[in-house]
Motif scaffolding. Structure first.
Motif, PDB file in Angstrom:
ATOM      1  N   TYR A 195       0.843  -1.194   0.000  1.00  0.00           N
ATOM      2  CA  TYR A 195       0.000   0.000   0.000  1.00  0.00           C
ATOM      3  C   TYR A 195       0.878   1.243   0.000  1.00  0.00           C
ATOM      4  CZ  TYR A 195      -3.892  -2.974   1.598  1.00  0.00           C
ATOM      5  OH  TYR A 195      -4.857  -3.942   1.724  1.00  0.00           O
ATOM      6  N   ALA A 196       0.332   2.336  -0.523  1.00  0.00           N
ATOM      7  CA  ALA A 196       0.901   3.668  -0.325  1.00  0.00           C
ATOM      8  C   ALA A 196      -0.070   4.410   0.591  1.00  0.00           C
ATOM      9  CB  ALA A 196       1.051   4.403  -1.649  1.00  0.00           C
ATOM     10  N   VAL A 197       0.392   4.842   1.745  1.00  0.00           N
ATOM     11  CA  VAL A 197      -0.470   5.538   2.702  1.00  0.00           C
ATOM     12  C   VAL A 197       0.130   6.905   2.985  1.00  0.00           C
ATOM     13  CG1 VAL A 197      -1.251   3.396   3.755  1.00  0.00           C
ATOM     14  CG2 VAL A 197       0.710   4.593   4.722  1.00  0.00           C
ATOM     15  N   GLY A 198      -0.707   7.841   3.403  1.00  0.00           N
ATOM     16  CA  GLY A 198      -0.185   9.157   3.702  1.00  0.00           C
ATOM     17  C   GLY A 198      -1.239  10.230   3.756  1.00  0.00           C
ATOM     18  N   ASP A 199      -0.789  11.456   3.563  1.00  0.00           N
ATOM     19  CA  ASP A 199      -1.653  12.632   3.559  1.00  0.00           C
ATOM     20  C   ASP A 199      -1.921  12.989   2.105  1.00  0.00           C
ATOM     21  OD1 ASP A 199      -2.823  15.102   3.641  1.00  0.00           O
ATOM     22  OD2 ASP A 199      -1.313  16.041   4.912  1.00  0.00           O
ATOM     23  N   TRP A 200      -3.148  12.762   1.663  1.00  0.00           N
ATOM     24  CA  TRP A 200      -3.522  13.026   0.265  1.00  0.00           C
ATOM     25  C   TRP A 200      -4.153  14.408   0.132  1.00  0.00           C
ATOM     26  CZ3 TRP A 200      -0.851   9.509  -1.855  1.00  0.00           C
ATOM     27  CH2 TRP A 200      -0.786   8.226  -1.330  1.00  0.00           C
ATOM     28  N   GLY A 201      -3.646  15.371   0.903  1.00  0.00           N
ATOM     29  CA  GLY A 201      -4.160  16.735   0.819  1.00  0.00           C
ATOM     30  C   GLY A 201      -5.229  17.036   1.840  1.00  0.00           C
ATOM     31  N   GLN A 202      -5.479  16.098   2.769  1.00  0.00           N
ATOM     32  CA  GLN A 202      -6.547  16.331   3.746  1.00  0.00           C
ATOM     33  C   GLN A 202      -6.083  17.165   4.937  1.00  0.00           C
ATOM     34  OE1 GLN A 202      -5.015  13.438   3.197  1.00  0.00           O
ATOM     35  NE2 GLN A 202      -5.227  11.956   4.856  1.00  0.00           N
ATOM     36  N   GLY A 203      -4.787  17.452   4.991  1.00  0.00           N
ATOM     37  CA  GLY A 203      -4.304  18.320   6.052  1.00  0.00           C
ATOM     38  C   GLY A 203      -3.594  17.556   7.145  1.00  0.00           C
ATOM     39  N   LYS A 204      -2.811  18.283   7.955  1.00  0.00           N
ATOM     40  CA  LYS A 204      -2.044  17.678   9.028  1.00  0.00           C
ATOM     41  C   LYS A 204      -2.961  17.188  10.145  1.00  0.00           C
ATOM     42  CE  LYS A 204       2.020  20.556   8.161  1.00  0.00           C
ATOM     43  NZ  LYS A 204       2.958  21.551   8.732  1.00  0.00           N
ATOM     44  N   GLY A 205      -2.417  16.250  10.927  1.00  0.00           N
ATOM     45  CA  GLY A 205      -3.155  15.779  12.097  1.00  0.00           C
ATOM     46  C   GLY A 205      -3.999  14.566  11.836  1.00  0.00           C
ATOM     47  N   LYS A 206      -4.134  14.164  10.588  1.00  0.00           N
ATOM     48  CA  LYS A 206      -4.906  12.972  10.262  1.00  0.00           C
ATOM     49  C   LYS A 206      -4.030  11.736  10.463  1.00  0.00           C
ATOM     50  CE  LYS A 206      -8.490  15.311   8.695  1.00  0.00           C
ATOM     51  NZ  LYS A 206      -9.822  15.278   9.305  1.00  0.00           N
ATOM     52  N   THR A 207      -4.627  10.664  10.891  1.00  0.00           N
ATOM     53  CA  THR A 207      -3.891   9.421  11.072  1.00  0.00           C
ATOM     54  C   THR A 207      -3.743   8.699   9.744  1.00  0.00           C
ATOM     55  OG1 THR A 207      -4.778   9.191  13.306  1.00  0.00           O
ATOM     56  CG2 THR A 207      -3.837   7.225  12.296  1.00  0.00           C
ATOM     57  N   GLY A 215      -7.195   4.320   4.425  1.00  0.00           N
ATOM     58  CA  GLY A 215      -7.187   5.554   3.649  1.00  0.00           C
ATOM     59  C   GLY A 215      -6.076   5.598   2.626  1.00  0.00           C
ATOM     60  N   GLY A 216      -5.402   4.464   2.414  1.00  0.00           N
ATOM     61  CA  GLY A 216      -4.290   4.419   1.481  1.00  0.00           C
ATOM     62  C   GLY A 216      -4.694   3.922   0.106  1.00  0.00           C
ATOM     63  N   VAL A 217      -3.683   3.677  -0.713  1.00  0.00           N
ATOM     64  CA  VAL A 217      -3.883   3.184  -2.075  1.00  0.00           C
ATOM     65  C   VAL A 217      -3.292   1.783  -2.154  1.00  0.00           C
ATOM     66  CG1 VAL A 217      -3.441   3.565  -4.526  1.00  0.00           C
ATOM     67  CG2 VAL A 217      -3.686   5.524  -2.973  1.00  0.00           C
ATOM     68  N   LYS A 218      -4.129   0.783  -2.434  1.00  0.00           N
ATOM     69  CA  LYS A 218      -3.650  -0.582  -2.584  1.00  0.00           C
ATOM     70  C   LYS A 218      -2.986  -0.711  -3.947  1.00  0.00           C
ATOM     71  CE  LYS A 218      -5.159  -5.414  -2.294  1.00  0.00           C
ATOM     72  NZ  LYS A 218      -6.319  -6.325  -2.090  1.00  0.00           N
ATOM     73  N   LEU A 219      -1.772  -1.238  -3.966  1.00  0.00           N
ATOM     74  CA  LEU A 219      -1.008  -1.343  -5.202  1.00  0.00           C
ATOM     75  C   LEU A 219      -1.073  -2.768  -5.759  1.00  0.00           C
ATOM     76  CD1 LEU A 219       2.135   0.718  -4.121  1.00  0.00           C
ATOM     77  CD2 LEU A 219      -0.028   1.527  -5.072  1.00  0.00           C
ATOM     78  N   ALA A 220      -1.357  -2.878  -7.035  1.00  0.00           N
ATOM     79  CA  ALA A 220      -1.492  -4.186  -7.688  1.00  0.00           C
ATOM     80  C   ALA A 220      -0.297  -4.447  -8.599  1.00  0.00           C
ATOM     81  CB  ALA A 220      -2.789  -4.237  -8.502  1.00  0.00           C
ATOM     82  N   LYS A 221       0.078  -5.709  -8.742  1.00  0.00           N
ATOM     83  CA  LYS A 221       1.203  -6.103  -9.591  1.00  0.00           C
ATOM     84  C   LYS A 221       0.918  -5.723 -11.034  1.00  0.00           C
ATOM     85  CE  LYS A 221       5.100  -8.518 -10.271  1.00  0.00           C
ATOM     86  NZ  LYS A 221       6.392  -8.194  -9.646  1.00  0.00           N
ATOM     87  N   ASN A 222       1.881  -5.028 -11.658  1.00  0.00           N
ATOM     88  CA  ASN A 222       1.732  -4.611 -13.046  1.00  0.00           C
ATOM     89  C   ASN A 222       3.097  -4.735 -13.711  1.00  0.00           C
ATOM     90  OD1 ASN A 222       1.230  -3.438 -15.489  1.00  0.00           O
ATOM     91  ND2 ASN A 222       0.275  -1.602 -14.697  1.00  0.00           N
ATOM     92  N   GLY A 223       3.355  -5.862 -14.370  1.00  0.00           N
ATOM     93  CA  GLY A 223       4.664  -6.095 -14.944  1.00  0.00           C
ATOM     94  C   GLY A 223       5.692  -6.296 -13.851  1.00  0.00           C
ATOM     95  N   ASN A 224       6.717  -5.468 -13.838  1.00  0.00           N
ATOM     96  CA  ASN A 224       7.750  -5.565 -12.812  1.00  0.00           C
ATOM     97  C   ASN A 224       7.542  -4.584 -11.671  1.00  0.00           C
ATOM     98  OD1 ASN A 224       9.271  -7.592 -14.150  1.00  0.00           O
ATOM     99  ND2 ASN A 224      10.111  -6.045 -15.529  1.00  0.00           N
ATOM    100  N   ALA A 225       6.391  -3.943 -11.642  1.00  0.00           N
ATOM    101  CA  ALA A 225       6.123  -2.924 -10.617  1.00  0.00           C
ATOM    102  C   ALA A 225       4.756  -3.155  -9.991  1.00  0.00           C
ATOM    103  CB  ALA A 225       6.196  -1.530 -11.228  1.00  0.00           C
ATOM    104  N   TYR A 226       4.496  -2.420  -8.911  1.00  0.00           N
ATOM    105  CA  TYR A 226       3.180  -2.398  -8.275  1.00  0.00           C
ATOM    106  C   TYR A 226       2.616  -0.997  -8.474  1.00  0.00           C
ATOM    107  CZ  TYR A 226       4.371  -6.837  -6.129  1.00  0.00           C
ATOM    108  OH  TYR A 226       4.704  -8.146  -5.928  1.00  0.00           O
ATOM    109  N   THR A 227       1.402  -0.940  -8.969  1.00  0.00           N
ATOM    110  CA  THR A 227       0.832   0.331  -9.407  1.00  0.00           C
ATOM    111  C   THR A 227      -0.536   0.575  -8.785  1.00  0.00           C
ATOM    112  OG1 THR A 227       1.983   0.152 -11.527  1.00  0.00           O
ATOM    113  CG2 THR A 227       0.144   1.692 -11.429  1.00  0.00           C
ATOM    114  N   GLY A 228      -0.812   1.821  -8.439  1.00  0.00           N
ATOM    115  CA  GLY A 228      -2.122   2.228  -7.949  1.00  0.00           C
ATOM    116  C   GLY A 228      -2.344   3.691  -8.277  1.00  0.00           C
TER     117      GLY A 228
END
Length: 275
Positions: free
Chosen positions: A3-15, A20-33
């Motif tokens: 997964y890629a997790v973080g602050d997607w512009g919702q502001g500081k202080g959020k857990t 709330g992240g982006v699940k990444l799926a296998k795509n060739g030699n990489a994981y993409t979301g």
């Protein structure tokens, strides 16, 4: 699972949570979301792995930051968040005799005073109407190179054209020809008033890729392949294209991908096939 997790512009202080992240799926030699964000927002993200028992492991490299100023692709790597090298592809047009081999040799960012040798160069292989080779260069480095031919007896002939120069600011293709500074992938010298779209597999204004695969496109006919002011778009649901010219096969079918640089526009037709 990654997964890629973080602050997607919702502001500081959020857990930051997997939910709330982006699940990444296998795509060739990489994981993409992909995630949709409000334009102009700052984003901060980090990779996490979740095992079969639900145990979460955070990437130790630290947070990766970017701005959602346009549709874009952000490259991450576990324990090396942003790639520190870029791929420089050289597409060269030349007439080779039997037994001759073509190389691009030069300074790939290693600094002045180094001897340019074939051993440190890029061997170019025949691909369609051009000779093509790719090298990894430290991101941000200046590069200078020239073409050489080596015959069957090992005799080396240097191209008489002046050195080609560029900057490894991003993955790009550089079109050149023997005794000429730049060239289309098909070996023709571009009209200064026209641009075209190039990339591996592009021929006669067409490209075919499989559903779920990615391909990199470039602008030919400008001083810098894929200029920063290039605007890309697709006219069909079969193909999605990022702001940097990366195309993705969404579903089977055909769509036209376009790019505009200044007042010039170029188009290719992309067909998406089943794997």
């Amino acid at each position: 699972t990654l997964y890629a997790v973080g602050d997607w512009g919702q502001g500081k202080g959020k857990t930051w949570t997997r939910a709330g992240g982006v699940k990444l799926a296998k795509n060739g030699n990489a994981y993409t979301g992909t995630t949709t964000m409000t334009k102009g927002q700052a984003i901060t993200a980090r990779l996490i792995k979740v095992d079969a028992n639900g145990k979460t492991t955070w990437d130790e490299i630290g947070d990766v930051k970017a701005t959602a100023d346009k549709t874009k692709t952000v490259d991450l790597k576990w324990t090396n968040a942003v790639e520190d090298t870029v791929d420089i592809t050289i597409n060269a047009a030349a007439d080779l005799k039997t037994g001759e081999t073509l190389y691009a040799v030069g300074d790939w960012g290693q600094g002045k005073g180094k001897t340019w040798t074939r051993a440190g160069g890029v061997k170019l292989a025949r691909y369609g109407n051009a000779y093509t080779g790719t090298t990894k260069v430290g991101k941000g480095n200046a590069i200078t190179f020239r073409l050489i031919k080596v015959d069957a007896n090992g005799k080396t002939t240097w191209d008489s054209a002046k050195d080609r120069k560029s900057k490894a600011d991003k993955t790009k293709a550089l079109g050149v020809s023997w005794t000429s500074g730049k060239v289309n992938e098909d070996g023709t010298i571009p009209d200064d008033s026209a641009i075209s779209i190039s990339g591996k597999g592009v021929a006669d204004g067409k490209l075919s890729i499989q559903k779920g695969n990615l391909a990199e496109l470039y602008v030919i006919g400008t001083q810098d392949a894929t200029p920063s002011d290039a605007v890309w778009w697709s006219d069909g649901a079969a193909v999605a294209v990022s702001g940097t010219g990366t195309v993705y096969g969404v579903q089977t079918g055909t769509a036209k991908v376009n790019v505009k640089v200044g007042n010039q526009t170029a188009t290719i037709t992309i067909t998406i096939t089943i794997k």
